[in-house]
Design a protein around this motif. Structure first.
Motif, mmCIF file in Angstrom:
data_model
loop_
_atom_site.group_PDB
_atom_site.id
_atom_site.type_symbol
_atom_site.label_atom_id
_atom_site.label_comp_id
_atom_site.label_asym_id
_atom_site.label_seq_id
_atom_site.Cartn_x
_atom_site.Cartn_y
_atom_site.Cartn_z
ATOM 1 N N HIS A 1 2.758 -0.791 -6.008
ATOM 2 C CA HIS A 1 2.238 0.338 -6.772
ATOM 3 C C HIS A 1 0.713 0.402 -6.670
ATOM 4 N N LEU A 2 0.056 -0.740 -6.846
ATOM 5 C CA LEU A 2 -1.408 -0.776 -6.756
ATOM 6 C C LEU A 2 -1.895 -0.449 -5.346
ATOM 7 N N GLN A 3 -1.197 -0.908 -4.330
ATOM 8 C CA GLN A 3 -1.583 -0.594 -2.960
ATOM 9 C C GLN A 3 -1.492 0.899 -2.690
ATOM 10 N N ARG A 4 -0.472 1.540 -3.211
ATOM 11 C CA ARG A 4 -0.328 2.986 -3.000
ATOM 12 C C ARG A 4 -1.391 3.757 -3.757
ATOM 13 N N LEU A 5 -1.782 3.278 -4.932
ATOM 14 C CA LEU A 5 -2.885 3.918 -5.640
ATOM 15 C C LEU A 5 -4.180 3.807 -4.842
ATOM 16 N N ASP A 6 -4.423 2.631 -4.285
ATOM 17 C CA ASP A 6 -5.615 2.442 -3.457
ATOM 18 C C ASP A 6 -5.557 3.307 -2.204
ATOM 19 N N LEU A 7 -4.405 3.392 -1.601
ATOM 20 C CA LEU A 7 -4.246 4.204 -0.397
ATOM 21 C C LEU A 7 -4.536 5.674 -0.685
ATOM 22 N N ALA A 8 -4.135 6.143 -1.851
ATOM 23 C CA ALA A 8 -4.360 7.545 -2.209
ATOM 24 C C ALA A 8 -5.845 7.868 -2.366
ATOM 25 N N GLU B 1 3.749 8.253 1.947
ATOM 26 C CA GLU B 1 3.831 6.895 1.407
ATOM 27 C C GLU B 1 3.629 6.899 -0.111
ATOM 28 N N CYS B 2 2.694 7.680 -0.582
ATOM 29 C CA CYS B 2 2.405 7.708 -2.029
ATOM 30 C C CYS B 2 3.489 8.429 -2.816
ATOM 31 N N ALA B 3 4.300 9.237 -2.171
ATOM 32 C CA ALA B 3 5.390 9.929 -2.853
ATOM 33 C C ALA B 3 6.579 9.006 -3.124
ATOM 34 N N LYS B 4 6.608 7.851 -2.456
ATOM 35 C CA LYS B 4 7.719 6.919 -2.657
ATOM 36 C C LYS B 4 7.618 6.274 -4.036
#
Length: 75
Positions: free
Chosen positions: A40-47, A67-70
């Motif tokens: 979850h934190l990685q996807r927030l950073d990616l966004a 990826e962030c929609a998952k």
């Protein structure tokens, strides 16, 4: 009578081997929860990554959106 005075064989007969698998399951659940939270934190950073930096990494904004929609449990 305390647990220190009860012989080991009596404890095994009384409680069997139940505590050991539950400890393993608890550890597995904690690892799974930690993995989900990390994802979850990685996807927030990616966004939050700038489009210029995404190109350096080799990703497109569409890749990031997908990826962030998952959900957090999806790899």
């Amino acid at each position: 009578m305390t647990a220190r005075t009860i012989p080991h064989t009596v404890l095994v007969r009384r409680f069997g081997r139940r505590p050991f698998p539950f400890i393993i399951l608890r550890r597995l659940h904690l690892r799974l929860l930690a993995r989900w939270y990390d994802r979850h934190l990685q996807r927030l950073d990616l966004a939050e990554i700038d489009e210029h930096l995404l190109r350096d990494v080799g990703l497109t904004p569409e890749d990031v959106r997908r990826e962030c929609a998952k959900c957090f449990w999806q790899a």
